[in-house]
Structure formats: structure tokens, C-alpha cells
Design a protein around this motif. Structure first.
Motif, PDB file in Angstrom:
ATOM      1  N   GLY B 131     113.520  17.404  25.244  1.00 24.15           N
ATOM      2  CA  GLY B 131     112.973  16.498  23.850  1.00 24.15           C
ATOM      3  C   GLY B 131     113.617  16.895  22.672  1.00 24.15           C
ATOM      4  N   ARG B 188     101.007  29.248  23.650  1.00 17.88           N
ATOM      5  CA  ARG B 188     100.849  28.423  22.500  1.00 17.88           C
ATOM      6  C   ARG B 188     101.842  28.215  21.461  1.00 17.88           C
ATOM      7  N   ASP B 201     104.507  16.225  21.061  1.00 22.43           N
ATOM      8  CA  ASP B 201     104.197  16.146  22.386  1.00 22.43           C
ATOM      9  C   ASP B 201     105.152  16.947  23.354  1.00 22.43           C
ATOM     10  N   HIS B 202     106.260  16.700  23.316  1.00 17.77           N
ATOM     11  CA  HIS B 202     107.474  17.244  24.020  1.00 17.77           C
ATOM     12  C   HIS B 202     107.390  18.797  23.856  1.00 17.77           C
ATOM     13  N   MET B 204     104.398  20.486  23.348  1.00 18.63           N
ATOM     14  CA  MET B 204     103.290  20.804  24.090  1.00 18.63           C
ATOM     15  C   MET B 204     103.472  20.699  25.451  1.00 18.63           C
ATOM     16  N   ARG B 205     104.127  19.786  25.928  1.00 18.34           N
ATOM     17  CA  ARG B 205     104.545  19.609  27.263  1.00 18.34           C
ATOM     18  C   ARG B 205     105.178  20.871  27.895  1.00 18.34           C
ATOM     19  N   ARG B 206     106.207  21.158  26.917  1.00 17.09           N
ATOM     20  CA  ARG B 206     106.938  22.384  27.711  1.00 17.09           C
ATOM     21  C   ARG B 206     106.143  23.390  27.540  1.00 17.09           C
ATOM     22  N   GLU B 208     103.081  23.823  28.226  1.00 12.94           N
ATOM     23  CA  GLU B 208     102.082  23.649  29.481  1.00 12.94           C
ATOM     24  C   GLU B 208     102.763  23.389  30.942  1.00 12.94           C
ATOM     25  N   THR B 209     104.171  23.499  30.906  1.00 16.97           N
ATOM     26  CA  THR B 209     104.743  23.540  32.203  1.00 16.97           C
ATOM     27  C   THR B 209     105.219  24.868  32.462  1.00 16.97           C
TER      28      THR B 209
END
Lengths: 211, 211
Positions: B131, B188, B201-202, B204-206, B208-209
């Protein structure tokens, strides 16, 4: 040994501000992990092999079976230890990077024998898994003969560390910037289905101690 | 490309049962990380440098500034990627080891230019931080000129994987044995104190992955 040497190989030529010159920085990197990447020249080409290590005040000891097979007598090796602490997400792609702690050690390894080999294997085992040398069965003569331990002097070494936020706050591209930290941690020990004894205290302590 | 090649360099000579021959195993190792150890021969000696990478179906792309400076034209490099999954604590010291997934790639790197360099830098950036290519400011001409990206074919590669409990259940030394798992995970995101925008968002997604 006092400060880290600055030979032509270990002088910080690039990203000089990330170079460290205190020998304690080297030990901090060595303490924080147990796997290094050992580079040798084999038939003229580089070969990089991950392997476990231990160390004392003067040497790093590596488990060197693969590497030593390919290693010419008297040839120099490069041992690199790297800890990745996070992604540096800057405003510009150009300033993206990694927060890390890394050490490079150059030396001519010496394959240890007999008592020296046993002592280095104890050092290595206790670094990787403190308490296991007294708990597990120590190597017999045949096993020790089948083990290769290389000693490499810590004399010629360099350390680089990069921490903190991105450094392009003056970039006109106005987006979020920061660090995505990465952490390595132990999980609860998984008992071998064929083992009958409870998890010993020293293993629980290792599991509960941050790397 | 179908199966992994078995050249004299990548044939599994030691611990053969840990060798994998499926090309998908190589991609699984490549997907699971973003830092490799790049080995080159510089003035006859090995040099091992940690650096970020990306990849597509045919090549691995590495950020190669340090290495390329020392690299002779047409010289082979070795790229090693290693994921450490845990300590194997056996009944005998001899059977101690590491659970890991590792890939070694040998090839003659090609320094990319212009459009190819830009495409490889996008591939690398999107592998490391999905992203960010569309979010951060892309490199201008000067920044691109100051960036070295090397492409190395995935043709000559080998993969080794070791997982599971220790293998000395028949050892008479009756102690606990098992695996102490090690896991690498994102934390975090930490916002740059000088940034004013919220975490996108991208990112946060990273975070959480799992890696």
C-alpha cells in the motif's frame, strides 16, 4: 580489546551516522540473538549459511559443518548478525527503511579440537539455551568428532544500528509517517509427545525472558 | 519454472531430509519475510550484508547499494533468507537444533535501470509495506539514480525446512525434551511525532497480518 577496529572492511563508508564504535554495542547485538549468517567463499563464489553461535569476550563460536566443508585453509569468513526492529514508513519511498541492529565480524576461523571444542560447545549451548549443558546429555567422543565448531576473533568487527522515526519530516508530501515495530518473542514450550518429564525451570525461564 | 534446480551448489548434501524441491516452498519462504542476507565476494573475501528484498515469479530484487559497490561485474552472489521458528531442545546436546525455514539463491545480479528499476522498486516496496507505493511519495529522478536495485534470477535456489520435535526419543538420558517456539510479530504502529495524519488503513492491516 577497547574500541571496535576500523579496517578497510569494517570502516563505515555508507550511512556513517548508523555506525557504532563501542565494543559494548557489539556484545549487545551478540546477546540479542543466537543465529548468524556465516559467509564463506566456496569455489570462488559466496555462500551464506544460517547457523547458531555463542561467544565470549574474544571470540564468536559458530556451528560450522556446512561452511567448513567448503572453506579453504586460512580463508576469511564474514559473520553477520541482524535483528530487525521495525519498518520505517517515511513520507517518501526513498526514505523508507528498516530499524535494525547489526554486527559484521571478519576473521580467519580456527576449527577447534578436543577440550577447546568441548568448551566452545558449552559456551554455544549455554548461549542458545541456558541451562541445557547441565541438563541434557553431553556429547560423547563420537558425537564430538562429528561436530564442527569454528572460533573467529571478535577483533575485526563493525556494528550498525538504526532506530527511531523516519527522517523526512521536511518532505512536502503530507501523509502519515512512522514506524511499524517488529518483535521476536518466545512462546510457551511445546513438549515432545514422547517426553515424560515436566518442563524444567530453566526452559520456562528462557521462555519468559525477552530475547 | 517447475522444480527447484539441483546444481552442485544447491544440491542438498547435508541433512538431506530437510531439503525441499517444490518451487512453491521457495515462494513460501520469500513471502514470510522482507530482509535477506546478501553475500558477495569483495577483494577475495566474503561480505554478508542484510538488505530488504521483493520478488516476482522469476526474480528476487534486492536493495544493493553496499553490495554492488564491492561487486565485480558478472560475479555471483548468494542471497539467503532465514526464518527461525524455535529451539529444538533434545535429550542430547548433539541433537539440539533450530526449527527454521531457509532459502538460498545463487545468481549473477543485474543492476536495473530506468523503467525496470522503478518497477522493481515498486515490487520491493509493496512486498515490504503493501500500500505504500500508492501512499508515499514516489522517487524522483535524482532519488531513483541514488538507488541501486539488483535483480537475481530465482532459477538456482534451494530451500531447507526443519520443523517438529527433537529426534532422539530413543536416547537413554531421560529428561524433558521439546521445542521452544519463537515468533516474530508486528506491534502497533508508532506515529512519527512530526506527523499530523492518522494511521492509514493499509498500515493497520499490515500490523494486523501475521508475517
Amino acid at each position: 580489546m577497547s574500541d571496535l577496529s576500523a579496517t578497510s572492511r569494517t570502516r563505515h563508508r555508507r550511512l556513517r551516522e548508523q555506525g557504532r564504535t563501542d565494543r559494548e554495542d557489539l556484545f549487545a547485538v551478540l546477546r540479542a540473538g543466537f543465529v548468524c549468517h556465516l559467509g564463506v567463499v566456496a569455489d570462488g563464489d559466496p555462500m551464506v549459511v544460517p547457523t547458531v553461535y555463542g561467544f565470549d569476550s574474544d571470540h564468536i563460536y559458530v556451528h560450522g559443518s556446512v561452511a567448513s566443508r567448503s572453506l579453504a585453509q586460512g580463508a576469511t569468513v564474514c559473520v553477520t548478525i541482524t535483528h530487525i526492529d521495525g519498518l520505517v514508513l517515511a513520507r517518501s519511498v526513498f526514505e523508507h527503511g528498516v530499524n535494525y541492529r547489526s554486527a559484521m565480524i571478519y576473521g580467519v576461523p580456527r576449527a577447534l579440537e578436543d577440550e577447546e571444542k568441548l568448551a566452545a560447545l558449552e559456551c554455544l549451548t549455554e548461549h542458545v539455551a541456558p541451562g541445557q549443558w547441565d541438563y541434557a546429555r553431553r556429547p560423547n567422543r563420537k558425537e564430538l568428532a562429528a561436530t564442527t565448531i569454528l572460533a573467529i576473533s571478535l577483533e575485526e568487527a563493525s556494528v550498525k544500528v538504526r532506530q527511531g522515526p523516519p527522517e523526512d519530516a521536511d518532505d512536502p508530501h503530507d501523509v502519515w509517517a512512522g514506524v511499524l515495530p517488529l518483535a521476536t518473542s518466545w512462546r510457551r514450550p511445546v513438549t515432545d509427545p514422547l517426553a515424560t518429564r515436566p518442563i524444567p525451570d530453566h526452559v520456562m525461564r528462557r521462555a519468559e525472558t525477552p530475547l
